[in-house]
Design an enzyme around this catalytic site. Structure first.
Site, mmCIF file in Angstrom:
data_model
loop_
_atom_site.group_PDB
_atom_site.id
_atom_site.type_symbol
_atom_site.label_atom_id
_atom_site.label_comp_id
_atom_site.label_asym_id
_atom_site.label_seq_id
_atom_site.Cartn_x
_atom_site.Cartn_y
_atom_site.Cartn_z
ATOM 1 N N ARG A 202 -44.840 22.179 1.906
ATOM 2 C CA ARG A 202 -43.905 21.187 2.467
ATOM 3 C C ARG A 202 -42.455 21.631 2.381
ATOM 4 O O ARG A 202 -41.560 21.008 2.952
ATOM 5 C CB ARG A 202 -44.103 19.854 1.755
ATOM 6 C CG ARG A 202 -45.222 19.066 2.427
ATOM 7 C CD ARG A 202 -45.189 17.635 2.069
ATOM 8 N NE ARG A 202 -45.236 17.501 0.618
ATOM 9 C CZ ARG A 202 -45.378 16.356 -0.009
ATOM 10 N NH1 ARG A 202 -45.456 15.243 0.669
ATOM 11 N NH2 ARG A 202 -45.423 16.303 -1.325
ATOM 12 N N LYS B 60 -61.026 22.561 -8.409
ATOM 13 C CA LYS B 60 -61.268 21.512 -9.383
ATOM 14 C C LYS B 60 -59.927 20.921 -9.798
ATOM 15 O O LYS B 60 -58.934 21.619 -9.652
ATOM 16 C CB LYS B 60 -62.018 22.052 -10.600
ATOM 17 C CG LYS B 60 -61.194 22.998 -11.477
ATOM 18 C CD LYS B 60 -61.834 23.221 -12.797
ATOM 19 C CE LYS B 60 -61.369 22.294 -13.870
ATOM 20 N NZ LYS B 60 -60.073 22.564 -14.473
ATOM 21 N N HIS C 230 -63.672 28.486 -11.640
ATOM 22 C CA HIS C 230 -63.366 29.920 -11.766
ATOM 23 C C HIS C 230 -64.154 30.590 -12.893
ATOM 24 O O HIS C 230 -64.295 31.802 -12.920
ATOM 25 C CB HIS C 230 -61.862 30.177 -11.867
ATOM 26 C CG HIS C 230 -61.251 29.878 -13.199
ATOM 27 N ND1 HIS C 230 -60.937 28.618 -13.611
ATOM 28 C CD2 HIS C 230 -60.905 30.691 -14.222
ATOM 29 C CE1 HIS C 230 -60.417 28.661 -14.818
ATOM 30 N NE2 HIS C 230 -60.383 29.910 -15.224
ATOM 31 N N LYS D 186 -66.125 34.762 -13.527
ATOM 32 C CA LYS D 186 -65.799 35.725 -14.586
ATOM 33 C C LYS D 186 -66.938 36.734 -14.736
ATOM 34 O O LYS D 186 -68.106 36.358 -14.719
ATOM 35 C CB LYS D 186 -65.542 35.001 -15.910
ATOM 36 C CG LYS D 186 -64.261 34.192 -15.862
ATOM 37 C CD LYS D 186 -63.933 33.621 -17.219
ATOM 38 C CE LYS D 186 -62.747 32.671 -17.106
ATOM 39 N NZ LYS D 186 -61.570 33.084 -17.813
ATOM 40 N N GLU E 254 -58.299 27.633 -26.584
ATOM 41 C CA GLU E 254 -57.053 28.160 -26.005
ATOM 42 C C GLU E 254 -55.929 28.024 -27.021
ATOM 43 O O GLU E 254 -55.941 27.096 -27.842
ATOM 44 C CB GLU E 254 -56.673 27.350 -24.765
ATOM 45 C CG GLU E 254 -57.703 27.379 -23.663
ATOM 46 C CD GLU E 254 -57.187 26.663 -22.419
ATOM 47 O OE1 GLU E 254 -56.619 27.338 -21.567
ATOM 48 O OE2 GLU E 254 -57.335 25.439 -22.337
ATOM 49 N N ASP F 129 -61.033 18.104 -17.812
ATOM 50 C CA ASP F 129 -60.420 19.383 -17.427
ATOM 51 C C ASP F 129 -61.327 20.574 -17.732
ATOM 52 O O ASP F 129 -61.324 21.552 -16.995
ATOM 53 C CB ASP F 129 -59.079 19.520 -18.178
ATOM 54 C CG ASP F 129 -58.291 20.748 -17.741
ATOM 55 O OD1 ASP F 129 -58.255 21.020 -16.526
ATOM 56 O OD2 ASP F 129 -57.721 21.449 -18.614
ATOM 57 N N HIS G 32 -66.244 23.738 -16.661
ATOM 58 C CA HIS G 32 -66.453 25.072 -17.229
ATOM 59 C C HIS G 32 -67.539 25.098 -18.319
ATOM 60 O O HIS G 32 -68.429 25.934 -18.302
ATOM 61 C CB HIS G 32 -65.160 25.623 -17.843
ATOM 62 C CG HIS G 32 -63.995 25.649 -16.887
ATOM 63 N ND1 HIS G 32 -64.129 25.899 -15.552
ATOM 64 C CD2 HIS G 32 -62.664 25.468 -17.086
ATOM 65 C CE1 HIS G 32 -62.934 25.875 -14.965
ATOM 66 N NE2 HIS G 32 -62.029 25.608 -15.876
ATOM 67 N N LYS H 102 -56.931 22.790 -26.716
ATOM 68 C CA LYS H 102 -55.671 23.501 -26.541
ATOM 69 C C LYS H 102 -54.996 23.617 -27.900
ATOM 70 O O LYS H 102 -55.273 22.845 -28.810
ATOM 71 C CB LYS H 102 -54.759 22.745 -25.566
ATOM 72 C CG LYS H 102 -55.368 22.665 -24.171
ATOM 73 C CD LYS H 102 -54.313 22.685 -23.084
ATOM 74 C CE LYS H 102 -54.938 22.581 -21.707
ATOM 75 N NZ LYS H 102 -55.442 23.845 -21.184
HETATM 76 C C1 BG6 Z 1 -58.438 25.473 -16.027
HETATM 77 C C2 BG6 Z 1 -57.910 24.303 -16.790
HETATM 78 O O1 BG6 Z 1 -59.483 25.092 -15.184
HETATM 79 O O2 BG6 Z 1 -58.911 26.472 -16.944
HETATM 80 C C3 BG6 Z 1 -56.807 24.729 -17.736
HETATM 81 O O3 BG6 Z 1 -57.399 23.344 -15.881
HETATM 82 C C4 BG6 Z 1 -57.285 25.858 -18.631
HETATM 83 O O4 BG6 Z 1 -56.365 23.634 -18.535
HETATM 84 C C5 BG6 Z 1 -57.912 26.978 -17.804
HETATM 85 O O5 BG6 Z 1 -56.172 26.340 -19.358
HETATM 86 C C6 BG6 Z 1 -58.562 28.009 -18.696
HETATM 87 O O6 BG6 Z 1 -58.970 29.113 -17.917
HETATM 88 P P1 BG6 Z 1 -59.064 30.563 -18.548
HETATM 89 O O7 BG6 Z 1 -59.603 31.403 -17.452
HETATM 90 O O8 BG6 Z 1 -57.663 30.937 -18.953
HETATM 91 O O9 BG6 Z 1 -59.968 30.456 -19.732
#
Ligand code: BG6
Length: 489
Positions: free
Chosen positions: A52, A149, A179, A183, A217, A236, A241, A341
């Site tokens: 935008r 997502k 994603h 991996k 993380e 999330d 995942h 986190k």
């Molecule tokens: C994302 C989440 O899908 O995956 C994030 O929204 C998270 O909060 C991330 O940090 C982690 O991905 P990776 O590949 O760094 O483990």
């Protein structure tokens, strides 16, 4: 430039909605640059970014030029390839919600081509973007749509999005991205399980005592509080995942690698997850929220002090839980899932703990450890098998050792990042590593009662110091069964 000999899809238009957003400049464009660098994009493939911002083409390119290189591996970056890559970019300034705004995009994409529409936007926009694309005549049988997502915030919203998108795209044209499925190590899990005969007979109850899946993380919420505070770790990370990892660990061998064969098996796992009632939720789940502490040697704020987080937020930044899969293979084997986190280490791993020997001729061994298969995905990609061996010397003293396989050094071949791999899959029309509608909805069906249960129980997240492994209750969850998280063992 290393050119591959694989057939390249051409002509190809890759249209990215949210083209100036975080995901685009951090992940998608760096991934596409790598694909370009390694000859995986046809020379005439175009990348059309939609945003935008009232930018000209040159202003957009300058923005990407100043933001994306930081997210490209230094050794892969070179100025001339990068310049050639930037030349593929087109920018269209438009409001994706306004049907009238699609004229320019329509004109740009008027020639027949494989069109990939990547919706890197809020999910609330997906339905209207798809309707507008269709209205502009841009959706033909070859078109694909990629949905980022989170797909919804609960079962009803996920269903509503799926139903709307399905009005314009067939299921075989919809790529719901997680994603983690891109991996290398996650894909390798399938090979480990189904490409090695030694595991299959042992990959079940009663030979496996428990399974741990951790995605830890060190980062905090950063600048994403606007999204994250409404989501929390359950939506999330766990809903997608962690459940996908669980599916790959637990599924039956699919009859082939075809997308639907693999997805059928994952769906069965999700449907076999034991639904949690309030008493289970109370006993088997732990929510946490990080308080101030230290992360990687530096003092860091607590979640409630982060920018744009309401001071009374009850959003969880940590979840640990015990799940059960109600089927013959996994009867009575607990699956412990944990993510958070601001934990002590960035670490993503799966631990398969094998059952104790029914009888030991060595009697009680002081430092006896169970056999564990440790599959690490982050930061190192490795597989280790914990075993007991004899300690050198007289007598029969046992001590634990690890057979270790470093996956990074096991092959000279380049290991593409998840987004590159998945984007190439989309371009080539390979759906195996994407979630099917019923799979996604089954994941919500299991997760939603837990989210609701927390509300009913008025569950406040437990505080944990940044830099720790989460609230003490998470260790207690394991200790109750005489188990412990791997790093605490
Ligand atoms: C994302 C989440 O899908 O995956 C994030 O929204 C998270 O909060 C991330 O940090 C982690 O991905 P990776 O590949 O760094 O483990």
């Amino acid at each position: 430039m290393a050119i591959t000999t694989q057939t390249l899809v051409s002509p190809l238009d890759l249209v990215i909605f949210g083209g100036a957003g975080d995901l685009s400049f951090r992940k998608l464009l760096p991934a596409l640059y790598m694909a370009h660098l390694h000859g995986r994009l046809a020379l005439d493939a175009r990348i059309i970014a939609i945003g935008r911002q009232r930018w000209t083409h040159d202003e957009y390119t300058a923005f990407i030029d100043s933001h994306s290189p930081a997210f490209i591996e230094e050794s892969a970056f070179n100025a001339s390839d990068w310049r050639n890559f930037l030349a593929r970019l087109n920018y269209v300034c438009m409001d994706a919600l306004q049907a009238d705004d699609y004229t320019q995009l329509g004109a740009l994409c008027s020639e027949p081509a494989v069109r990939v529409f990547y919706l890197a936007t809020a999910p609330s926009l997906f339905a209207r973007i798809c309707a507008n694309l269709s209205g502009a005549g841009l959706v033909d049988a070859q078109a694909r749509v990629v949905l980022e997502k989170p797909l919804g915030t609960d079962l009803a919203s996920a269903r509503a999005i799926n139903t709307e998108v399905a009005r314009y795209f067939g299921e075989q044209q919809i790529y719901r991205i997680d994603h983690y499925l891109g991996k290398e190590t996650v894909q390798n899990l399938m090979v480990l399980r189904f490409g090695n005969a030694i595991y299959e007979p042992l990959w079940r109850a009663p030979y496996i005592k428990s399974v741990q899946i951790t995605v830890a993380e060190t980062v905090g919420v950063g600048s994403r509080a606007g999204f994250y505070d409404g989501a929390g770790a359950m939506r999330d990370m766990v809903q997608n995942h962690l459940l996908q990892l669980l599916c790959i660990v637990a599924m039956e061998p699919p009859i082939s690698l075809d997308a639907d064969d693999v997805r059928d098996e994952k769906l069965k796992v999700l449907r076999s997850l034991k639904k949690m009632e309030l008493t289970d939720i109370k006993r088997d789940t732990v929510r946490g929220q990080y308080a101030a502490g230290a992360s990687e040697g530096a003092a860091v704020k607590g979640y409630l002090e982060e920018d744009n987080v309401p001071p009374d937020s009850r959003t969880e930044t940590f979840v640990a839980l015990r799940a059960h899969i109600n089927n013959a293979r996994w009867a009575n084997v607990p699956f412990f899932l944990r993510t958070g986190k601001r934990l002590q280490k960035r670490q993503s791993e799966i631990i398969i703990e094998f059952a104790d020997q029914p009888f030991s001729i060595f009697g009680a061994v002081a430092n006896h450890e169970p056999n564990r298969l440790i599959i690490s995905q982050q930061p190192d990609e490795s597989i280790q098998l914990g075993m007991m061996v004899k300690e050198p010397g007289s007598g029969m003293t046992l001590h634990p050792v690890k057979l270790s396989l470093d996956l990074q050094s096991s092959s000279d071949k380049r290991r593409a990042e998840a987004y590159e791999r998945l984007l190439i899959d989309v371009i080539k029309g390979r759906l195996t590593h994407f979630m099917r509608r019923d799979e996604l909805e089954a994941a919500w069906m299991w997760v939603e009662p837990i989210l609701d249960g927390w509300k009913v129980l008025d569950d406040k997240p437990r505080r944990y110091s940044a830099g720790s492994w989460g609230p003490a209750a998470s260790s207690a969850l394991m200790a109750r069964e005489d188990l412990s998280w791997f790093e605490e063992a």
